[in-house]
Design an enzyme around this catalytic site. Structure first.
Site, mmCIF file in Angstrom:
data_model
loop_
_atom_site.group_PDB
_atom_site.id
_atom_site.type_symbol
_atom_site.label_atom_id
_atom_site.label_comp_id
_atom_site.label_asym_id
_atom_site.label_seq_id
_atom_site.Cartn_x
_atom_site.Cartn_y
_atom_site.Cartn_z
ATOM 1 N N GLU A 79 -1.299 -63.202 7.181
ATOM 2 C CA GLU A 79 -2.459 -63.294 6.286
ATOM 3 C C GLU A 79 -1.986 -63.438 4.847
ATOM 4 O OE1 GLU A 79 -5.195 -59.946 6.481
ATOM 5 O OE2 GLU A 79 -5.885 -60.390 4.447
ATOM 6 N N ARG A 131 -4.957 -64.129 -3.682
ATOM 7 C CA ARG A 131 -4.978 -63.333 -4.915
ATOM 8 C C ARG A 131 -4.024 -63.869 -5.961
ATOM 9 N NH1 ARG A 131 -4.626 -57.280 -2.262
ATOM 10 N NH2 ARG A 131 -5.998 -57.792 -0.538
ATOM 11 N N LYS A 179 -13.025 -56.555 10.518
ATOM 12 C CA LYS A 179 -12.004 -55.740 9.859
ATOM 13 C C LYS A 179 -12.677 -54.459 9.374
ATOM 14 C CE LYS A 179 -9.871 -56.319 5.316
ATOM 15 N NZ LYS A 179 -8.959 -57.101 4.478
#
Ligand code: 3PG
Length: 210
Positions: free
Chosen positions: A44, A48, A131
């Site tokens: 993943e 950012r 999640k």
């Protein structure tokens, strides 16, 4: 409606999904290669940093890896990630528009939830795996265990505050598919280019049994 099967195929490949913050593009491929070699194929890459999309593109060529985008906050980011080659998406929350966008883009999305109501919104659109974020502060394994009976058909990937020390407490729950975490790719090891250390951390994580 969302089809969970492709998402489950990714998440079931290993007990841990590494959450990656990549600042330097040149780190992307060696980092991903070390994690895959250590036994963690689903990667993943969080959206950012300015190089996130380029990193996803570059890492998609790693043999045996499945590269996804994390910290996807809206449909614009979702589309950009898919165009860069992301094979799955992860989000900290579950806005209705993002849930719809993943269905329209036909891309597996692991949406973040922290409450039963949020899980129910995702469920209404066909999502069966979500999640649990931020797992530690939101209540940890005991909280998730309490959801197992009322939300029986939902499964979770807890992320946020998960580590080698507590991952097993989550993975042994029947409603947990895998966990996510950044501990397998520490910033200092990435900065130092210590890929052997990251491969070792991945190997330990890949061998956690719930
Ligand atoms: C995050 O969004 O940063 C992930 O949840 C990772 O959390 P962690 O750094 O506590 O593993």
């Amino acid at each position: 409606m969302f089809d969970t099967s492709a998402l489950l195929a990714v998440l079931r490949r290993a007990p841990v999904v590494p959450v990656l913050i990549i600042d330097r593009l040149e780190d992307a491929v060696p980092l991903g290669t070390a994690l895959v070699k250590g036994g963690l194929p689903a990667l993943e890459v969080t959206m950012r940093t300015p190089v996130a999309l380029e990193a996803i593109k570059a890492m998609s060529a790693i043999p045996g890896g499945v590269v996804g985008a994390g910290t996807v906050l809206d449909r614009v980011q979702a589309k950009a990630a898919v165009e860069a080659g992301a094979k799955f998406l992860v989000s900290p929350g579950a806005s209705p528009d993002l849930l719809d966008a993943a269905i329209e883009l036909n891309v597996p999305l692991l949406p973040g939830v922290a409450t039963p109501s949020e899980a129910m919104v995702a469920r209404e659109k066909g999502y069966r795996v979500v999640k649990f974020f931020p797992a530690g502060p939101a209540g940890g394994p005991r909280y998730l265990q309490a959801l197992a009976s009322p939300l029986g058909e939902m499964a979770f990937c807890p992320t946020g505050g998960v580590s080698l020390d507590n991952a097993r407490d989550y993975l042994k729950l029947k409603n947990v598919v895998c966990v996510g975490g950044s501990w397998v790719a520490p910033t200092d090891a990435i900065k130092a280019g210590d890929w052997a250390k990251i491969e070792q951390l991945a190997r330990e994580a890949a061998n956690i049994v719930g």
